[in-house]
Design an enzyme around this catalytic site. Structure first.
Site, PDB file in Angstrom:
ATOM      1  N   CYS B 247       0.864  -1.181   0.000  1.00  0.00           N
ATOM      2  CA  CYS B 247       0.000   0.000   0.000  1.00  0.00           C
ATOM      3  C   CYS B 247       0.895   1.224   0.000  1.00  0.00           C
ATOM      4  O   CYS B 247       1.693   1.405  -0.909  1.00  0.00           O
ATOM      5  CB  CYS B 247      -0.982  -0.020   1.159  1.00  0.00           C
ATOM      6  SG  CYS B 247      -0.209  -0.150   2.782  1.00  0.00           S
ATOM      7  N   ARG B 252      -2.123  -0.815   5.512  1.00  0.00           N
ATOM      8  CA  ARG B 252      -3.360  -1.359   4.957  1.00  0.00           C
ATOM      9  C   ARG B 252      -3.121  -2.743   4.364  1.00  0.00           C
ATOM     10  O   ARG B 252      -3.970  -3.615   4.412  1.00  0.00           O
ATOM     11  CB  ARG B 252      -3.909  -0.419   3.881  1.00  0.00           C
ATOM     12  CG  ARG B 252      -4.515   0.850   4.425  1.00  0.00           C
ATOM     13  CD  ARG B 252      -4.853   1.830   3.319  1.00  0.00           C
ATOM     14  NE  ARG B 252      -3.679   2.533   2.824  1.00  0.00           N
ATOM     15  CZ  ARG B 252      -3.714   3.472   1.869  1.00  0.00           C
ATOM     16  NH1 ARG B 252      -4.866   3.794   1.314  1.00  0.00           N
ATOM     17  NH2 ARG B 252      -2.623   4.071   1.480  1.00  0.00           N
TER      18      ARG B 252
END
Lengths: 142, 299
Positions: B247, B252
């Site tokens: 990410c 994430r």
């Protein structure tokens, strides 16, 4: 360039404390962030989103005979962001446009929060201050 | 395992159901010997506003990262941190946090680098716990210091570095950022600098599956069937694929790593924590702009 009185008082308050207590002070500021005035709540176009913050935070600034006024809203689940906003709301209240312009852009770095909160998070406050300055610069030029 | 697993029927569908616990289960087992609850949030002060009773806080910025080098704690640092938190090598750890457990999954992944075996996520995270009206307290937990051993971090099994990604090209990559970040279009307002990476776009051939797709509205994980539709049918992953997820800074994608590894049972999924803040600033690495994955460059 001298720091306006209220901002330097806030800085001193932080620097007098250490570690956890400094975080607690930030949390107290978070709790003191006033609600947005109704006229701003009902018109989201009046506020500007601060993209540098991880949490959604919106700010709006006014300039009148009494000087600068800043308003901000951020979710309850984002106390750090609320704390940052609250420091600025209290710290720049009533400044003249020139005084706000002259506030050092790195004021957020002076609060001794980098290690406790992390530089990346403090950057959110730097973004907020930059946007506040810009809004007032545009208003005072108009 | 020191603490029983949650045998809730809805977890049975997942490859490793023992990696999840429900809010009901946690409420019943709070205080069980051997169980440590860890809150990990995006916001460094959220824990202070109220947390699950007895939970300890671990902050990724200030506690899991090395303060100088862009890296995680080393074995000694990790041992000191966990000893301070009262965690032993045998502890069962249930992580929970804000944002559908985004940061909780990140902490869980970092613990996995050190081979801490019994790590679990609270399905639905902090938001679900609070939404159900369960208690949050501001009372500080009393922690008895433990003696966590110094374990050498394993940077091979679940972690990928930039050179690993270059060598991996041609195998599946999952970019879990938003479509705007994936395509490389600017998302910041004019007159503000783009911070963090010098170039926009994505790693060639990466499939864009924003991390949040794995979570339902209440923050719990979607069903196995739904997850398979997203990652297998949608992104074209196969159960025996070697996958790298990334990410912006690897947080994430830890969430997606958890989904692929523990819920769908893929083996050999790695998280590229350098992610876009490294790739997008690295010299001469291939980049694709736009919403299509793009082709793997010839070597």
């Amino acid at each position: 360039m001298s720091l306006p009185r209220r901002l330097s008082d806030i800085r001193d308050e932080f620097l007098e404390l250490e570690g956890e207590d400094r975080l607690q002070l930030l949390l107290e500021f978070a709790g003191e962030l006033p609600e947005l005035p109704e006229r701003l709540k009902s018109d989201p176009g009046m506020t500007e989103r601060v993209d540098e913050c991880q949490a959604p935070v919106f700010i709006a600034l006014d300039l009148d005979a009494e000087g600068v006024h800043m308003y901000a809203s951020a979710p309850r689940e984002a106390p750090t962001t609320r704390g940052f906003a609250s420091i600025l709301v209290q710290g720049i209240e009533g400044l003249t446009a020139e005084e706000l312009r002259d506030v050092p852009a790195d004021y957020p770095q002076m609060l001794g929060l980098n290690e406790l909160v992390s530089p990346l998070r403090v950057r959110g406050m730097t973004g907020m201050l930059g946007r506040a300055k810009r809004q007032i610069a545009l208003k005072s030029a108009a | 395992m020191a603490v029983t697993t949650d045998t809730a029927a809805r977890f049975g569908q997942f490859a490793h159901p023992e990696r999840l616990v429900s809010t009901e289960w946690l409420a019943e087992h709070l205080g069980d010997p051997g169980l440590v609850v860890v809150e990990s949030d995006e916001d460094v002060l959220l824990y202070e506003t109220g947390h699950i009773e007895g939970a300890v806080k671990i902050d990724w910025h200030t506690e899991l990262n090395d303060p100088v080098t862009r890296d995680y704690l080393d074995g000694e640092g990790f041992a000191e941190l966990l000893s301070r938190k009262g965690i032993t090598r045998e502890s069962t750890i249930v992580f929970y946090g804000d944002k559908s457990n985004w940061w909780a999954a990140y902490a869980l992944w970092v613990f996995t680098l050190f081979g801490h075996s019994d790590v679990r996520l609270l399905d639905g995270g902090r938001a679900k716990w609070a939404a159900e009206g369960r208690e949050l307290t501001t009372e500080k937990p009393s922690i008895e210091r433990s003696d966590y051993p110094v374990i050498e971090r394993d940077d091979q099994s679940v972690r990928a570095f930039k050179d690993d990604v270059l060598a991996h090209l041609g195998n599946p990559l999952i970019d879990v950022r938003s479509p705007e970040e994936f395509s490389g279009e600017r998302t910041t307002a004019p007159a503000y600098p783009e911070e963090g990476a010098l170039r926009g776009g994505h790693i060639p051939s990466a499939q864009n599956v924003p991390w949040g797709k794995a979570a339902a509205e209440d923050g719990t994980f979607r069903s196995r069937e739904e997850l398979e539709a997203i990652y297998l049918d949608g992104a074209g992953l196969k159960p025996d694929d070697s996958v790298i997820a990334y990410c912006r800074i690897g947080e994430r994608s830890s969430h997606t790593w958890f989904v692929l590894t523990h819920l769908l049972g893929l083996e050999g999924v790695r998280n590229y924590d350098g992610s876009w803040t490294e790739w997008g600033s690295a010299v001469r690495v291939p980049i694709v702009k736009g919403s299509e994955p793009g082709a793997v460059p010839g070597r």
